[in-house]
Design an enzyme around this catalytic site. Structure first.
Site, PDB file in Angstrom:
ATOM      1  N   ARG A  91       0.464   7.370   7.553  1.00  0.00           N
ATOM      2  CA  ARG A  91       0.283   7.366   5.883  1.00  0.00           C
ATOM      3  C   ARG A  91       0.085   8.858   5.592  1.00  0.00           C
ATOM      4  O   ARG A  91       0.474   8.872   4.395  1.00  0.00           O
ATOM      5  CB  ARG A  91      -0.535   6.222   5.394  1.00  0.00           C
ATOM      6  CG  ARG A  91       0.046   4.724   5.637  1.00  0.00           C
ATOM      7  CD  ARG A  91      -0.688   3.769   4.725  1.00  0.00           C
ATOM      8  NE  ARG A  91      -0.777   2.580   4.977  1.00  0.00           N
ATOM      9  CZ  ARG A  91       0.045   1.756   4.501  1.00  0.00           C
ATOM     10  NH1 ARG A  91       1.075   1.941   3.988  1.00  0.00           N
ATOM     11  NH2 ARG A  91       0.136   0.417   4.948  1.00  0.00           N
TER      12      ARG A  91
ATOM     13  N   ARG B  75       0.873  -1.244   0.240  1.00  0.00           N
ATOM     14  CA  ARG B  75       0.018  -0.150  -0.056  1.00  0.00           C
ATOM     15  C   ARG B  75       0.885   1.329   0.046  1.00  0.00           C
ATOM     16  O   ARG B  75       0.328   2.366  -0.405  1.00  0.00           O
ATOM     17  CB  ARG B  75      -0.995  -0.025   1.276  1.00  0.00           C
ATOM     18  CG  ARG B  75      -2.199  -0.767   1.119  1.00  0.00           C
ATOM     19  CD  ARG B  75      -2.947  -1.017   2.551  1.00  0.00           C
ATOM     20  NE  ARG B  75      -2.415  -2.170   3.227  1.00  0.00           N
ATOM     21  CZ  ARG B  75      -2.790  -2.714   4.319  1.00  0.00           C
ATOM     22  NH1 ARG B  75      -3.712  -1.873   5.208  1.00  0.00           N
ATOM     23  NH2 ARG B  75      -2.520  -3.787   4.922  1.00  0.00           N
ATOM     24  N   GLY B  76       2.061   1.067   0.311  1.00  0.00           N
ATOM     25  CA  GLY B  76       2.961   2.094   0.514  1.00  0.00           C
ATOM     26  C   GLY B  76       3.160   3.310  -0.558  1.00  0.00           C
ATOM     27  O   GLY B  76       3.521   4.561  -0.141  1.00  0.00           O
TER      28      GLY B  76
ATOM     29  N   ASP C 271      14.642  -1.230   0.365  1.00  0.00           N
ATOM     30  CA  ASP C 271      15.101  -1.332   1.782  1.00  0.00           C
ATOM     31  C   ASP C 271      16.180  -2.648   1.617  1.00  0.00           C
ATOM     32  O   ASP C 271      17.226  -2.319   1.113  1.00  0.00           O
ATOM     33  CB  ASP C 271      14.012  -1.529   3.015  1.00  0.00           C
ATOM     34  CG  ASP C 271      14.689  -1.806   4.398  1.00  0.00           C
ATOM     35  OD1 ASP C 271      15.728  -1.115   4.688  1.00  0.00           O
ATOM     36  OD2 ASP C 271      14.155  -2.597   5.103  1.00  0.00           O
TER      37      ASP C 271
ATOM     38  N   GLU D 200       7.567   2.037  -6.362  1.00  0.00           N
ATOM     39  CA  GLU D 200       7.820   1.563  -4.819  1.00  0.00           C
ATOM     40  C   GLU D 200       7.803   2.625  -4.134  1.00  0.00           C
ATOM     41  O   GLU D 200       8.444   3.767  -4.555  1.00  0.00           O
ATOM     42  CB  GLU D 200       8.823   0.518  -5.105  1.00  0.00           C
ATOM     43  CG  GLU D 200       9.108   0.004  -3.659  1.00  0.00           C
ATOM     44  CD  GLU D 200       8.133  -0.837  -2.798  1.00  0.00           C
ATOM     45  OE1 GLU D 200       6.924  -0.303  -2.865  1.00  0.00           O
ATOM     46  OE2 GLU D 200       8.331  -1.847  -2.482  1.00  0.00           O
TER      47      GLU D 200
ATOM     48  N   LYS E  70      17.364   2.816   0.879  1.00  0.00           N
ATOM     49  CA  LYS E  70      18.307   2.558   1.942  1.00  0.00           C
ATOM     50  C   LYS E  70      19.398   1.682   1.425  1.00  0.00           C
ATOM     51  O   LYS E  70      19.306   0.677   1.865  1.00  0.00           O
ATOM     52  CB  LYS E  70      17.394   2.220   3.171  1.00  0.00           C
ATOM     53  CG  LYS E  70      16.246   3.103   3.699  1.00  0.00           C
ATOM     54  CD  LYS E  70      15.959   2.493   5.007  1.00  0.00           C
ATOM     55  CE  LYS E  70      14.680   2.664   5.285  1.00  0.00           C
ATOM     56  NZ  LYS E  70      14.138   1.663   6.355  1.00  0.00           N
TER      57      LYS E  70
ATOM     58  N   PHE F 138      13.967   4.377  10.407  1.00  0.00           N
ATOM     59  CA  PHE F 138      12.743   3.869   9.843  1.00  0.00           C
ATOM     60  C   PHE F 138      11.853   4.960   9.655  1.00  0.00           C
ATOM     61  O   PHE F 138      11.820   6.099  10.782  1.00  0.00           O
ATOM     62  CB  PHE F 138      12.197   3.266  11.080  1.00  0.00           C
ATOM     63  CG  PHE F 138      11.019   2.335  10.737  1.00  0.00           C
ATOM     64  CD1 PHE F 138      10.950   1.036  10.053  1.00  0.00           C
ATOM     65  CD2 PHE F 138       9.519   2.798  10.813  1.00  0.00           C
ATOM     66  CE1 PHE F 138      10.061   0.291   9.498  1.00  0.00           C
ATOM     67  CE2 PHE F 138       8.412   2.033  10.285  1.00  0.00           C
ATOM     68  CZ  PHE F 138       8.907   1.009   9.574  1.00  0.00           C
ATOM     69  N   VAL F 139      11.175   5.176   8.547  1.00  0.00           N
ATOM     70  CA  VAL F 139      10.586   6.572   8.171  1.00  0.00           C
ATOM     71  C   VAL F 139       8.997   6.213   8.001  1.00  0.00           C
ATOM     72  O   VAL F 139       8.516   5.108   7.725  1.00  0.00           O
ATOM     73  CB  VAL F 139      11.137   7.192   6.898  1.00  0.00           C
ATOM     74  CG1 VAL F 139      12.473   7.624   6.885  1.00  0.00           C
ATOM     75  CG2 VAL F 139      10.938   5.987   5.592  1.00  0.00           C
TER      76      VAL F 139
ATOM     77  N   ASP G  68       3.805   3.698   6.279  1.00  0.00           N
ATOM     78  CA  ASP G  68       3.341   3.503   7.599  1.00  0.00           C
ATOM     79  C   ASP G  68       4.354   3.105   8.557  1.00  0.00           C
ATOM     80  O   ASP G  68       5.264   2.375   8.224  1.00  0.00           O
ATOM     81  CB  ASP G  68       2.077   2.568   7.474  1.00  0.00           C
ATOM     82  CG  ASP G  68       2.529   1.172   7.136  1.00  0.00           C
ATOM     83  OD1 ASP G  68       3.349   1.023   6.232  1.00  0.00           O
ATOM     84  OD2 ASP G  68       2.369   0.164   7.982  1.00  0.00           O
TER      85      ASP G  68
HETATM   86  P1  IMP Z   1      12.406  -4.542   0.985  1.00  0.00           P
HETATM   87  O1  IMP Z   1      11.729  -5.664   0.441  1.00  0.00           O
HETATM   88  O2  IMP Z   1      13.241  -4.868   2.405  1.00  0.00           O
HETATM   89  O3  IMP Z   1      13.179  -3.675   0.145  1.00  0.00           O
HETATM   90  O4  IMP Z   1      11.302  -3.818   1.632  1.00  0.00           O
HETATM   91  C1  IMP Z   1      10.465  -2.995   1.064  1.00  0.00           C
HETATM   92  C2  IMP Z   1       9.145  -2.486   1.995  1.00  0.00           C
HETATM   93  O5  IMP Z   1       9.552  -2.600   3.101  1.00  0.00           O
HETATM   94  C3  IMP Z   1       8.750  -1.251   1.465  1.00  0.00           C
HETATM   95  O6  IMP Z   1       8.000  -1.218   0.496  1.00  0.00           O
HETATM   96  C4  IMP Z   1       7.945  -0.837   2.601  1.00  0.00           C
HETATM   97  O7  IMP Z   1       6.722  -1.176   2.789  1.00  0.00           O
HETATM   98  C5  IMP Z   1       8.802  -1.428   3.796  1.00  0.00           C
HETATM   99  N1  IMP Z   1       9.778  -0.621   4.549  1.00  0.00           N
HETATM  100  C6  IMP Z   1      11.005  -0.599   4.339  1.00  0.00           C
HETATM  101  N2  IMP Z   1      11.676   0.620   5.181  1.00  0.00           N
HETATM  102  C7  IMP Z   1      10.609   1.168   5.624  1.00  0.00           C
HETATM  103  C8  IMP Z   1      10.531   2.198   6.671  1.00  0.00           C
HETATM  104  O8  IMP Z   1      11.455   2.712   6.666  1.00  0.00           O
HETATM  105  N3  IMP Z   1       9.147   2.561   7.074  1.00  0.00           N
HETATM  106  C9  IMP Z   1       8.089   1.665   6.630  1.00  0.00           C
HETATM  107  N4  IMP Z   1       8.215   0.780   5.926  1.00  0.00           N
HETATM  108  C10 IMP Z   1       9.401   0.541   5.371  1.00  0.00           C
END
Ligand code: IMP
Length: 181
Positions: free
Chosen positions: A167, A45-46, A105, A101, A133, A154-155, A161
């Site tokens: 959000r 949903r982000g 992360d 996206e 990140k 963490f943002v 969210d």
């Molecule tokens: P990844 O698979 O670890 O790259 O994570 C991606 C997803 O993790 C993002 O689409 C977010 O939904 C969530 N995410 C990563 N970092 C944060 C953060 O700092 N705050 C909130 N959600 C995060």
């Protein structure tokens, strides 16, 4: 999870986000200037706020579709195992596709989703993330466009969210717990 008290410190203002989106859209328009229709795929949903602002700035013929992949649940750690909770409504074979996206992360989510979509043989597949990140990366993945590189914080806000909260903030802020010294 026990609720811990926290405050949110602004990290990226709404104005900076809007200015960066304008720049990114110019680059996306250059890449897709010859498209007859671009399918803009938002990862739920982000990305819902980002995609809304992005498509309104894009001067291209577009369609919008959504895909939902599991990631964090209600915590602060990635689950690493990516599952598709909601697939696209439309077929993308032979189409130009831009995946949108909120944050890259560990990289697992976008890496998994772009491989999945590549297998459907789109004409062109590109990706954009508002935030990156790089210090947290576990798989070798880089979006074609990134809004802002940020440190390992963490943002929340602008669609992003913490346990489904915050959000609706118009800016990106970092979570700071107030129960630690
Ligand atoms: P990844 O698979 O670890 O790259 O994570 C991606 C997803 O993790 C993002 O689409 C977010 O939904 C969530 N995410 C990563 N970092 C944060 C953060 O700092 N705050 C909130 N959600 C995060």
């Amino acid at each position: 999870m026990t609720a811990r008290p926290y405050v949110i410190d602004e990290m990226i203002s709404a104005k900076s986000i809007a200015a960066r989106i304008e720049e990114l859209c110019k680059e996306i328009q250059r890449e897709f200037h010859d498209t007859n229709k671009l399918v803009v795929v938002g990862l739920l949903r982000g990305s819902f706020v980002f995609i809304a602002d992005l498509v309104r700035e894009l001067d291209l013929p577009i369609e919008v579709d959504f895909l939902e992949a599991s990631s964090y649940g209600d915590g602060m750690e990635s689950t690493r195992e990516v599952r598709i909770l909601k697939d696209l409504r439309g077929a993308i074979e032979g189409r130009d596709v831009l995946v949108v996206e909120d944050i890259v992360d560990t990289g697992h989510t976008l890496n998994h989703v772009t491989h999945l979509l590549e297998n459907r043989r789109p004409a062109r597949l590109k990706s954009i993330a508002l935030l990156d990140k790089p210090s947290r990366r576990e798989v070798d993945f880089k979006a074609d466009w990134t809004g802002f590189e940020i440190p390992d914080e963490f943002v929340v806000g602008y669609g992003i969210d913490f346990a489904q909260r915050n959000r609706n903030l118009p800016f990106i802020g970092k979570v700071r717990f107030t129960d630690v010294g």
